[in-house]
Write an enzyme that holds these catalytic residues in place. Structure first.
Site, PDB file in Angstrom:
ATOM      1  N   ARG A 174      38.220  19.838  -5.263  1.00 59.00           N
ATOM      2  CA  ARG A 174      39.567  20.377  -5.433  1.00 59.00           C
ATOM      3  C   ARG A 174      39.906  20.715  -6.886  1.00 59.00           C
ATOM      4  O   ARG A 174      41.048  20.653  -7.292  1.00 59.00           O
ATOM      5  CB  ARG A 174      40.614  19.419  -4.860  1.00 59.00           C
ATOM      6  CG  ARG A 174      40.433  19.132  -3.370  1.00 59.00           C
ATOM      7  CD  ARG A 174      40.514  20.409  -2.522  1.00 59.00           C
ATOM      8  NE  ARG A 174      40.230  20.093  -1.126  1.00 59.00           N
ATOM      9  CZ  ARG A 174      39.016  20.157  -0.577  1.00 59.00           C
ATOM     10  NH1 ARG A 174      37.990  20.563  -1.314  1.00 59.00           N
ATOM     11  NH2 ARG A 174      38.823  19.861   0.687  1.00 59.00           N
ATOM     12  N   CYS A 221      47.924  19.411   2.849  1.00 56.92           N
ATOM     13  CA  CYS A 221      47.748  17.988   2.568  1.00 56.92           C
ATOM     14  C   CYS A 221      48.467  17.609   1.279  1.00 56.92           C
ATOM     15  O   CYS A 221      48.357  18.295   0.264  1.00 56.92           O
ATOM     16  CB  CYS A 221      46.272  17.652   2.438  1.00 56.92           C
ATOM     17  SG  CYS A 221      45.365  17.690   4.000  1.00 56.92           S
ATOM     18  N   GLU A 287      47.732  16.369  -4.115  1.00 55.41           N
ATOM     19  CA  GLU A 287      47.015  17.620  -3.928  1.00 55.41           C
ATOM     20  C   GLU A 287      47.973  18.790  -4.124  1.00 55.41           C
ATOM     21  O   GLU A 287      47.566  19.879  -4.503  1.00 55.41           O
ATOM     22  CB  GLU A 287      46.364  17.662  -2.551  1.00 55.41           C
ATOM     23  CG  GLU A 287      45.344  18.777  -2.391  1.00 55.41           C
ATOM     24  CD  GLU A 287      44.348  18.525  -1.285  1.00 55.41           C
ATOM     25  OE1 GLU A 287      44.005  19.494  -0.589  1.00 55.41           O
ATOM     26  OE2 GLU A 287      43.897  17.382  -1.106  1.00 55.41           O
TER      27      GLU A 287
END
Length: 295
Positions: A174, A221, A287
């Site tokens: 990520r 998320c 996130e």
């Protein structure tokens, strides 16, 4: 109320003051000066002042007061995809495409690649992002991520246009390691030959894992998995599924999602994020990207 003036672009970019809620998958966010840039020339002008780049609007929670910086949306030439194999870079095993704009919607791109029988990015199926934003955060699922299919990245500042490869970056889970102050304007994809049927089967398999996710307005998320442990499982074990503040709720279907029930504010979402961090009891890394920043 007096209207806030907006500048006139010398390169022909369209500039308007608009509520950012209309551009986000969560559906919250106040006003900002929005620049619709369709060429490298317009993009280089737009980044001459403090700015933020708004792609598909997922993974993002915008303040109810908006942001003071100009907000960039990539359109026109920067939202086009040339998927023709480059004969000088492609091999018998690998297809390197022409340039794909940072403003190209990722879901439509994945479908086009599937029809062409080109593999490497099907693991990102279902992510509601644009290419530039997906590259910036190395968006993905357990079945694949953006850097699986990248050959070259073009990044822009007011004074330069640079070309990088994934080997130039310390990318990972990520995150892309791209330097701040740059915009992903275009990329070339590095793909493998397959068949449309085989790629579709992989997409269906990856998409099946998303069936339990909520269908309401959501950024996606909320937290990264801490230490490889499911963030959703930790939030569920804390008894927070269904918890609600104002118009925002922790989704009953999957506890790592916050949804907008209708009329939610950014403040509602921040309150739920704080509740999760308080009750879970282990460090939780967001996130989501928060505009203008951490509360």
């Amino acid at each position: 109320m007096t209207a806030v003036p907006v500048p006139v672009s010398r390169t022909g970019a369209r500039v308007e003051r608009l509520p950012l809620a209309r551009f986000t998958t969560l559906g919250v966010g106040g006003e900002a000066e929005v620049w619709f840039v369709s060429t490298l020339e317009q993009l280089r002008e737009a980044v001459e002042a403090p700015y933020r780049v708004l792609g598909g609007g997922s993974n993002l929670v915008v303040s109810d007061g908006g942001v003071p910086e100009r907000v960039l949306r990539l359109t026109g030439q920067l939202a086009e995809a040339d998927l023709t194999p480059d004969p000088e870079l492609s091999t018998s095993d690998t297809v390197v495409t022409g340039w794909v704009g940072g403003g190209v919607p990722l879901p439509g791109l994945i479908r086009k690649l599937q029809k062409l029988g080109l593999s490497n990015l099907e693991g990102t199926v279902g992510i509601p992002a644009q290419v530039g934003g997906a590259v910036w955060m190395n968006a993905g699922t357990r079945y694949g991520e953006m850097f699986d299919g990248l050959h070259t990245l073009e990044i822009v500042t007011p004074g330069s246009v640079r070309h990088l490869t994934p080997d130039d970056l310390n990318w990972g889970y990520r995150q892309s390691d791209l330097p701040r102050g740059h915009v992903v304007s275009r990329v070339r994809l590095k793909l493998r030959h397959s068949t449309s049927e085989a790629v579709l089967a992989k997409m269906d398999f990856a998409d099946l894992a998303r069936k339990g996710q909520p269908k309401m307005k959501t950024p996606g998320c909320a937290f990264k998995n801490p230490g490889g442990v499911s963030a959703g499982k930790l939030i569920d074990e804390a008894g927070l599924k269904g918890a609600r503040v104002g118009g925002a709720m922790i989704a009953p279907e999957h506890a790592n999602f916050i949804v907008n029930l209708g009329g939610a504010s950014s403040a509602d979402v921040h309150a739920l994020l704080g509740l999760i961090r308080e009750r879970v009891g282990v460090p939780m890394e967001l996130e989501y990207e928060l505009w203008p920043g951490e509360a």
